[in-house]
Design an enzyme around this catalytic site. Structure first.
Site, PDB file in Angstrom:
ATOM      1  N   ARG A 144      15.593  17.925 -50.747  1.00  9.13           N
ATOM      2  CA  ARG A 144      14.825  18.725 -51.692  1.00  9.13           C
ATOM      3  C   ARG A 144      14.733  20.180 -51.249  1.00  9.13           C
ATOM      4  NH1 ARG A 144       9.559  15.084 -52.166  1.00  9.13           N
ATOM      5  NH2 ARG A 144      10.043  14.923 -49.951  1.00  9.13           N
ATOM      6  N   ASP A 179      16.344  14.320 -46.479  1.00  7.89           N
ATOM      7  CA  ASP A 179      15.557  14.933 -47.544  1.00  7.89           C
ATOM      8  C   ASP A 179      16.329  16.148 -48.033  1.00  7.89           C
ATOM      9  OD1 ASP A 179      13.712  16.138 -49.219  1.00  7.89           O
ATOM     10  OD2 ASP A 179      12.014  15.693 -47.925  1.00  7.89           O
TER      11      ASP A 179
END
Ligand SMILES: [Zn+2]
Length: 233
Positions: A149, A147
């Site tokens: 983000r 991930d």
């Protein structure tokens, strides 16, 4: 999470404000105050949508009342636009807009497709998932992080509106951890509904088991509105 998360971020400022009437595929309508920004940390074109009585929600929060409801939504072209059933992004976006409009708050539309790896890489990851990997293993197989983000720009947008205290509409604990680190206090985590289908069951199971998303998949499919009161601790 790396130590850079804790570095102070510069302020972002509002660049433009436009009013956009919204109409979803099922007929739901509302109006969004859409804002663009100068000075976002990653220089992406993220949007803040003020929904419902967001000004009143900010005023109530400043007076010590409930904090505004906020959902950081990561762009998903396949789910948001095309209605892909491989994920739950489209229904989550639709749910979030209505729930935030009811109470007043913000939806942050963040341009970080495929958990930050981009659209083409996300589709490459789908191909690996079809070969048996889960959504996180597939990112790793592509040489990417599970991930990628980062919610610094999300925090910058909220702080530009004085929203330094929010109720976070999300099942993802990483969003709360990052926003806190960037100076936006998460007063409460509010769970979203579970949008389960045959096509996304494995995906949702991986989110629950691998990254501690608060998802109760055992009760079957809930239409949002029927199971929206559940709150994460
Ligand atoms: Zn999606």
């Amino acid at each position: 999470m790396t130590i850079e998360l804790l570095h102070r971020h510069p302020a972002a400022s509002v660049r433009t404000h436009v009013v956009v009437p919204l109409r979803f595929h099922d007929g739901f309508t509302t109006t969004a105050d859409v804002y663009t920004f100068d000075g976002l940390a990653d220089e992406e074109e993220h949007l803040l949508l003020g929904l419902g009585d967001w000004r009143g929600a900010l005023a109530r929060s400043a007076a010590g009342g409930a904090a505004p409801l906020v959902r950081p939504h990561s762009e998903c072209l396949t789910g948001d636009v095309l209605g892909s059933q491989r994920c739950d992004c489209g229904p989550q976006l639709r749910e979030a807009v209505e729930r935030i409009a009811e109470t007043g708050g913000f939806l942050l539309y963040l341009r970080q497709e495929g958990r930050g790896i981009g659209l083409y890489a996300k589709l490459d990851a789908y191909a690996l998932q079809d070969a048996g990997l889960d959504t996180y293993q597939a990112n790793l197989a592509l040489g990417r992080d599970e991930d990628e983000r980062d919610y610094r720009a999300a925090a910058q947008m909220l702080l530009a509106f004085g929203a330094d205290r929010i109720r976070l509409l999300s099942n993802n604990p990483d969003k709360a951890i990052q926003l806190d680190a960037y100076g936006v206090a998460v007063a409460e985590r509010v769970r979203t509904g579970v949008h389960l289908s045959q096509a996304n069951a494995r995906y949702l199971g991986a989110k629950r088991d691998h990254t501690a998303h608060t998802l109760d998949l055992g009760l079957g499919t809930h239409l949002f509105g029927s199971d929206v009161a559940g709150r994460a601790s």
